[in-house]
Design a protein around this motif. Structure first.
Motif, PDB file in Angstrom:
ATOM      1  N   PHE A  43      25.633  67.336  42.273  1.00  0.00           N
ATOM      2  CA  PHE A  43      26.757  68.602  41.556  1.00  0.00           C
ATOM      3  C   PHE A  43      26.510  68.977  40.723  1.00  0.00           C
ATOM      4  CE2 PHE A  43      30.196  68.441  38.298  1.00  0.00           C
ATOM      5  CZ  PHE A  43      30.959  69.133  38.885  1.00  0.00           C
ATOM      6  N   ARG A  44      24.616  68.859  39.955  1.00  0.00           N
ATOM      7  CA  ARG A  44      24.476  70.365  39.948  1.00  0.00           C
ATOM      8  C   ARG A  44      23.673  71.009  40.873  1.00  0.00           C
ATOM      9  NH1 ARG A  44      23.952  72.506  34.440  1.00  0.00           N
ATOM     10  NH2 ARG A  44      22.515  75.028  35.204  1.00  0.00           N
ATOM     11  N   PHE A  45      23.191  70.527  41.483  1.00  0.00           N
ATOM     12  CA  PHE A  45      23.325  71.609  42.510  1.00  0.00           C
ATOM     13  C   PHE A  45      24.394  72.634  43.828  1.00  0.00           C
ATOM     14  CE2 PHE A  45      19.109  68.650  44.221  1.00  0.00           C
ATOM     15  CZ  PHE A  45      18.063  68.788  43.081  1.00  0.00           C
ATOM     16  N   LEU A  46      24.842  71.564  43.131  1.00  0.00           N
ATOM     17  CA  LEU A  46      26.465  72.677  44.095  1.00  0.00           C
ATOM     18  C   LEU A  46      26.463  73.350  43.210  1.00  0.00           C
ATOM     19  CD1 LEU A  46      28.064  70.176  45.268  1.00  0.00           C
ATOM     20  CD2 LEU A  46      26.765  71.467  46.377  1.00  0.00           C
ATOM     21  N   LEU A  47      26.854  73.570  41.334  1.00  0.00           N
ATOM     22  CA  LEU A  47      27.301  74.212  40.819  1.00  0.00           C
ATOM     23  C   LEU A  47      25.918  75.493  39.947  1.00  0.00           C
ATOM     24  CD1 LEU A  47      28.255  71.835  37.860  1.00  0.00           C
ATOM     25  CD2 LEU A  47      29.495  72.899  39.897  1.00  0.00           C
ATOM     26  N   ASP A  48      25.134  75.207  40.698  1.00  0.00           N
ATOM     27  CA  ASP A  48      24.250  76.346  40.506  1.00  0.00           C
ATOM     28  C   ASP A  48      23.898  77.021  42.168  1.00  0.00           C
ATOM     29  OD1 ASP A  48      23.171  76.235  38.373  1.00  0.00           O
ATOM     30  OD2 ASP A  48      21.239  74.562  39.327  1.00  0.00           O
ATOM     31  N   ARG A  86      16.314  77.230  34.359  1.00  0.00           N
ATOM     32  CA  ARG A  86      15.692  76.060  35.102  1.00  0.00           C
ATOM     33  C   ARG A  86      15.878  74.682  34.193  1.00  0.00           C
ATOM     34  NH1 ARG A  86       9.098  76.189  32.839  1.00  0.00           N
ATOM     35  NH2 ARG A  86      10.992  76.332  30.976  1.00  0.00           N
ATOM     36  N   ASN A  87      15.920  75.108  32.968  1.00  0.00           N
ATOM     37  CA  ASN A  87      15.930  74.380  31.158  1.00  0.00           C
ATOM     38  C   ASN A  87      16.747  73.114  31.635  1.00  0.00           C
ATOM     39  OD1 ASN A  87      13.855  75.699  30.756  1.00  0.00           O
ATOM     40  ND2 ASN A  87      14.749  76.064  28.770  1.00  0.00           N
ATOM     41  N   HIS A  88      18.151  74.070  32.460  1.00  0.00           N
ATOM     42  CA  HIS A  88      19.919  72.953  32.555  1.00  0.00           C
ATOM     43  C   HIS A  88      19.187  71.781  33.664  1.00  0.00           C
ATOM     44  CE1 HIS A  88      21.469  75.842  29.653  1.00  0.00           C
ATOM     45  NE2 HIS A  88      22.070  75.135  29.127  1.00  0.00           N
ATOM     46  N   LEU A  89      18.661  72.608  34.725  1.00  0.00           N
ATOM     47  CA  LEU A  89      17.646  71.077  35.319  1.00  0.00           C
ATOM     48  C   LEU A  89      17.045  69.845  34.622  1.00  0.00           C
ATOM     49  CD1 LEU A  89      18.070  70.041  38.345  1.00  0.00           C
ATOM     50  CD2 LEU A  89      16.599  71.804  38.647  1.00  0.00           C
ATOM     51  N   TYR A  90      16.335  70.856  34.305  1.00  0.00           N
ATOM     52  CA  TYR A  90      15.339  69.995  33.484  1.00  0.00           C
ATOM     53  C   TYR A  90      15.508  69.022  32.868  1.00  0.00           C
ATOM     54  CZ  TYR A  90      11.339  68.457  31.061  1.00  0.00           C
ATOM     55  OH  TYR A  90      10.541  68.249  30.239  1.00  0.00           O
ATOM     56  N   LEU A  91      16.605  69.383  31.743  1.00  0.00           N
ATOM     57  CA  LEU A  91      17.726  68.712  30.383  1.00  0.00           C
ATOM     58  C   LEU A  91      18.100  67.396  31.461  1.00  0.00           C
ATOM     59  CD1 LEU A  91      18.055  68.477  27.695  1.00  0.00           C
ATOM     60  CD2 LEU A  91      20.266  69.447  28.426  1.00  0.00           C
ATOM     61  N   ILE A  92      18.667  67.169  31.870  1.00  0.00           N
ATOM     62  CA  ILE A  92      19.322  66.297  33.338  1.00  0.00           C
ATOM     63  C   ILE A  92      18.354  65.289  34.029  1.00  0.00           C
ATOM     64  CG2 ILE A  92      20.749  65.660  35.452  1.00  0.00           C
ATOM     65  CD1 ILE A  92      21.834  68.521  35.358  1.00  0.00           C
ATOM     66  N   LEU A  93      17.292  66.500  34.356  1.00  0.00           N
ATOM     67  CA  LEU A  93      16.233  65.192  34.997  1.00  0.00           C
ATOM     68  C   LEU A  93      15.693  64.199  33.734  1.00  0.00           C
ATOM     69  CD1 LEU A  93      14.579  67.354  37.927  1.00  0.00           C
ATOM     70  CD2 LEU A  93      16.381  65.524  38.201  1.00  0.00           C
ATOM     71  N   LYS A  94      15.511  64.359  32.373  1.00  0.00           N
ATOM     72  CA  LYS A  94      14.604  63.908  32.033  1.00  0.00           C
ATOM     73  C   LYS A  94      15.733  63.312  31.263  1.00  0.00           C
ATOM     74  CE  LYS A  94      12.611  64.897  27.004  1.00  0.00           C
ATOM     75  NZ  LYS A  94      11.657  66.042  25.704  1.00  0.00           N
TER      76      LYS A  94
END
Length: 202
Positions: A108-113, A87-95
């Motif tokens: 790409f982040r979605f694919l890694l997850d 959750r937090n790393h996705l939030y970091l990217i969006l922020k």
């Protein structure tokens, strides 16, 4: 990676681990302290990025010695740990990136997850799989609120404009290109590293 003295040079870095950093109180308060949305994991990364945006610099100091009892609390509930990490790393990217033109990076982040979900399922850790889905559900549920608070931006924001940010992909470097140490990444991008280190000193 074995430590053979490759980190014994003081140099500017983008962020420091929360387990071993010292920050001036006035600087901490000037940027508003920690973002409470993170709670645990990546909050120090976000803090350092905001400090840099205000003109502060972060340095590694190899003369310092820190003892850290790693994951003493989080390892008691690994599923919760997995939830906060995703959750937090996705939030970091969006922020710190705008949706456009960095939508491919988010995908790409979605694919890694997604790869992580597959890995957890193979390990029969279905509680971990549920943790990842829970992390994504919370982020998407909170998107309207994040947009209202100015955390989510459609255009004009990019962490990649920072000269000290590594422009490659550590995941691709490690798994596809066989660069399994920081030293090999430095050799591969030596000219880039020399330039940014010189800029940090000046």
């Amino acid at each position: 990676e074995k430590d053979i003295g490759q980190y014994n040079t003081k140099r500017e870095i983008v962020w420091a681990s929360g387990a071993c950093f010292v920050v001036r109180r006035e600087a901490f308060e000037k940027v508003g302290g920690f973002d409470e949305y993170f709670f645990s994991y990546a909050e120090e990364v976000d803090l350092c990025l905001r400090l840099r945006q205000k003109g502060y610099k972060i340095y590694s100091v190899p003369e310092s010695l820190v003892y850290h009892y790693g994951a003493y609390t989080s390892n008691k509930n690994l599923a919760k740990k997995i939830y906060f990490i995703h959750r937090n790393h996705l939030y970091l990217i969006l922020k710190h990136y705008s949706i456009w033109p960095y939508f491919p990076l988010i995908i790409f982040r979605f694919l890694l997850d997604g790869t992580s979900i597959f890995y957890y399922a193979r390990q029969l850790r279905f509680d971990f799989v549920l943790s990842v889905f829970r992390a994504y559900w919370e982020i998407f549920h909170d998107l309207p609120k994040l947009a209202r608070f100015g955390v989510l931006s459609m255009t004009g924001r990019s962490l990649l404009t920072n000269s000290n940010v590594y422009k490659g992909s550590i995941v691709l470097d490690y798994f596809l290109l066989g660069r399994k140490s920081f030293d090999r990444k430095v050799r591969a991008y030596k000219r880039y590293v020399d330039i940014t280190f010189f800029q940090g000193l000046t």
